[in-house]
Design a protein around this motif. Structure first.
Motif, PDB file in Angstrom:
ATOM      1  N   LEU A 151     -20.752 -18.751 -96.386  1.00 18.42           N
ATOM      2  CA  LEU A 151     -20.906 -19.378 -97.701  1.00 18.42           C
ATOM      3  C   LEU A 151     -21.093 -18.322 -98.790  1.00 18.42           C
ATOM      4  CD1 LEU A 151     -21.172 -22.127 -99.137  1.00 18.42           C
ATOM      5  CD2 LEU A 151     -23.629 -22.012 -98.744  1.00 18.42           C
ATOM      6  N   GLU A 152     -21.903 -17.300 -98.508  1.00 17.07           N
ATOM      7  CA  GLU A 152     -22.150 -16.230 -99.476  1.00 17.07           C
ATOM      8  C   GLU A 152     -20.864 -15.457 -99.774  1.00 17.07           C
ATOM      9  OE1 GLU A 152     -25.147 -12.386-100.136  1.00 17.07           O
ATOM     10  OE2 GLU A 152     -25.304 -13.609 -98.308  1.00 17.07           O
ATOM     11  N   LEU A 153     -20.065 -15.234 -98.724  1.00 21.54           N
ATOM     12  CA  LEU A 153     -18.800 -14.502 -98.898  1.00 21.54           C
ATOM     13  C   LEU A 153     -17.828 -15.302 -99.753  1.00 21.54           C
ATOM     14  CD1 LEU A 153     -17.158 -11.977 -98.094  1.00 21.54           C
ATOM     15  CD2 LEU A 153     -16.351 -13.243 -96.100  1.00 21.54           C
ATOM     16  N   GLU A 154     -17.756 -16.629 -99.491  1.00 19.98           N
ATOM     17  CA  GLU A 154     -16.857 -17.499-100.271  1.00 19.98           C
ATOM     18  C   GLU A 154     -17.259 -17.489-101.747  1.00 19.98           C
ATOM     19  OE1 GLU A 154     -17.060 -21.314 -98.462  1.00 19.98           O
ATOM     20  OE2 GLU A 154     -15.765 -20.794 -96.769  1.00 19.98           O
ATOM     21  N   ASN A 155     -18.552 -17.594-102.014  1.00 22.55           N
ATOM     22  CA  ASN A 155     -19.021 -17.589-103.409  1.00 22.55           C
ATOM     23  C   ASN A 155     -18.738 -16.249-104.092  1.00 22.55           C
ATOM     24  OD1 ASN A 155     -20.004 -20.196-103.221  1.00 22.55           O
ATOM     25  ND2 ASN A 155     -22.046 -19.558-102.571  1.00 22.55           N
TER      26      ASN A 155
END
Length: 640
Positions: A631-635
């Motif tokens: 999720l952090e990478l996508e954001n």
């Protein structure tokens, strides 16, 4: 889906409807309309199979699921809003119980090689698969989304249903129906207890519903926006056209005009034929021709013109005396219920002859302020009523003020004075209560009839300021139109609390929106208010877009090196976690294989079970870590 053939229902020897027939297919969104007492709710009960017809058949597909929103509800005490709404998922709740029981048995057993233990593992996998297929991991999120759409806040979710009014309980029941995978939805007055925001949300939800839908509603705009078919019950017959309400009315008028024209031509032909018969009857040589013409008349299908139910209440609100220019003046007016603050620092001046609408979500203080104005509630701050102000008040629960054990006539006589007691029967006749109807007890009246009686009772007291709280609930479309026209002609001051957009259109010249304990003024009718709300929503969206652009611009100031470094670090962490997950999955799979092949030797190892459980816990932790990193990478990629 549902096939209705020659259905008839009668009460007291009179037919409510006789030999009606229609078919309900998937994708049909039917608006079921008609006067109060025409049989709409009865027809819904028949379609839900809650009631049997006197004659006729109702055939349905096998295993069809029908959801029915009724006006009368029965809640189990002690449940929270969420618990009650979760009752929509009967299959999932049953599966959850089975999974808990299986897991409990697995934790207690040590006979890992037995057939019973193996069967429990098989059952666990089977139930888990069923749970996933039926949306077991999504239903809680869906429930919260629907409840919020219908006006509930997150802080309401864990409150007991006992603390909510009947209108809010109706919303819970509606939420349950919307969450179930029903093939047919039967909704009896679903908008009665909804505010404008919730009605708009419900409209969008129903437009995406793929099953068959039958709605009893007196909200003309709601019907126009949601339905694609209209069935009207009138004088024991039904009129069925694939058009929403307003277009149906136009089409029915056109069809009636065509019927009148065709019948006029037929009547002319019949008269001409009858003249020929009389002319030829007297002549022996023409007797056979006269007989032929008589047979022709007997065989002729007479054209019928659809009858209209023209009975309608007559309503006029007379003004008592002329009041002063200022009707109400509020200064720093506030209201709290215990620790709950509803209104704060209200400053409003209402002038003579103004027509004002109170709108906003339920619970924002509309009814509270109406009750303050009529003297039913205490408050903080200052409220001054103008000179010669005489108030007429129609409460949201006005019907509950009626004594169920009195007759209609006694209810009116007891409320009348010496001057107007002689006019009681005339007033009742204007509200469609005539003859033996006036001897009916209030407790046997329908919601619409009670509403009409409450309106009739209002005319017995003089007033020049009229405060009405949801006056259209339970009134049919024709009665609502008559009430609206009477209010437009009312020469006094009007304050109306309503969520009915069609009713408010052209009725008021000022709108007060209640939100977050404050009141905002809109100098226009409901259309102006809705347009302004759309503009505000657009500005909110625009503001969010600008904030996002500012954020992107701020991020853009970071050096490309730092940005790339952050991405690379996240990818490295993610790769390491994925590698760890893969290694643990292989180790656990090997242990499971060893257990299957040589159970005794495998468990004989020192601290085997502690080691085995530790690896499983480690895998779970890595899975959570993987999800967060992903999720952090996508954001981060989006921000780039």
């Amino acid at each position: 889906m549902l096939n209705i053939h020659n259905l008839s229902v009668s009460f007291g020897g009179e037919y409510l409807f006789k030999e009606i027939a229609f078919r309900l297919n998937a994708g049909d969104r039917v608006g079921l309309i008609g006067k109060n007492g025409a049989g709409k709710s009865t027809l819904l009960k028949l379609l839900s199979k809650e009631m049997e017809p006197d004659s006729g058949t109702l055939a349905s597909e096998k295993d069809i699921k029908i959801g029915f929103l009724k006006q009368d509800l029965d809640f189990e005490h002690g449940r929270t809003v969420l618990d009650e709404t979760y009752e929509a998922f009967i299959e999932l709740k049953a599966l959850e119980k089975q999974l808990d029981e299986i897991n409990l048995q697995l934790s207690d057993r040590t006979d890992y090689e037995s057939d019973q233990y193996n069967q429990l593992i098989i059952d666990l996998n089977d139930r888990t698969h069923q749970y996933e297929v039926h949306g077991g991991y999504n239903y809680q999120g869906q429930t919260e989304k629907v409840l919020q759409g219908l006006g509930f806040k997150r802080e309401d979710f864990n409150k007991s249903t006992d603390t909510f009014s009947g209108g809010w309980r109706m919303r819970i029941e509606l939420a349950k129906l919307l969450l179930q995978n029903n093939d047919v939805l039967l909704l009896d007055e679903p908008t009665n207890h909804l505010d404008i925001d919730s009605i708009l949300w419900l409209e969008q939800f129903l437009l995406n519903y793929t099953g068959a839908l039958v709605i009893v509603s007196h909200d003309k705009m709601f019907l126009d926006n949601v339905t694609n078919r209209t069935i009207e019950i009138s004088l024991g017959r039904i009129y069925d056209y694939n058009k929403p309400y307003s277009k149906y009315l136009e089409l029915r008028e056109e069809i009636k005009a065509q019927q009148l024209s065709a019948r006029k031509n037929q009547d002319r032909e019949i008269q001409q034929t009858e003249r020929l018969i009389e002319k030829f009857r007297a002549k022996a040589s023409k007797a056979s021709m006269a007989q032929s013409l008589i047979k022709k008349l007997d065989r002729m299908d007479r054209i019928e013109v659809d009858e209209d139910d023209l009975s309608a209440m007559k309503l006029r609100f007379p003004v008592s005396v002329t009041p002063g220019k200022v009707i109400f003046e509020m200064e720093d007016l506030s209201k709290s219920y215990g620790d709950k603050e509803v209104l704060r620092g209200i400053d409003i001046i209402l002038e003579r002859d103004s027509k004002t609408a109170f709108v906003g979500q339920n619970g924002q203080g509309k009814t509270t302020l109406a009750k303050i104005l009529v003297g039913e509630l205490e408050y903080q701050g200052r409220l001054k009523a103008g000179h010669n102000v005489e108030i007429g008040y129609f409460a949201q629960n006005q019907m509950e003020y009626l004594d169920s054990n009195k007759t209609i006539l006694d209810t009116m006589i007891d409320a009348a004075n010496e001057k107007n007691r002689s006019k009681v029967r005339d007033i009742l006749g204007s509200f469609l209560f005539s003859g033996e109807d006036v001897d009916k007890y209030v407790k046997v009246l329908s919601g619409g009839e009670r509403n009409r009686l409450a309106l009739a009772k209002m005319l017995l007291q003089p007033f020049n300021v009229l405060v009405m709280d949801e006056p259209t609930n339970h009134l049919d479309i024709k009665s609502k139109h008559i009430l609206k026209e009477a209010l437009k002609k009312f020469e006094g001051t009007l304050i109306v609390v309503s969520h009915d957009r069609d009713f408010l259109q052209g009725l008021t010249n000022k709108v007060y929106e209640f939100k977050d304990k404050r009141i905002k003024e809109y100098l226009g009718d409901i259309n102006y208010f809705l347009d302004q709300r759309k503009v505000q929503d657009f500005r909110e969206i625009e503001k969010k877009q600008n904030d996002r652009k500012k954020k992107e611009k701020s991020i853009g100031k970071l050096s490309n090196y730092e940005s790339q470094k952050r991405l690379k670090s996240l990818k490295n962490k993610l790769s390491a976690v994925e590698s760890g997950i893969s290694d643990l999955e292989k180790e656990i799979a090997k242990i499971d294989h060893d257990l299957l092949m040589d159970y005794d030797t495998t468990i004989a190892k020192t601290d085997f079970f502690d080691m085995y459980q530790e690896k499983k816990r480690g895998l779970e932790e890595l899975m959570v870590k993987w999800e967060n990193l992903t999720l952090e990478l996508e954001n981060t990629v989006k921000e780039e």
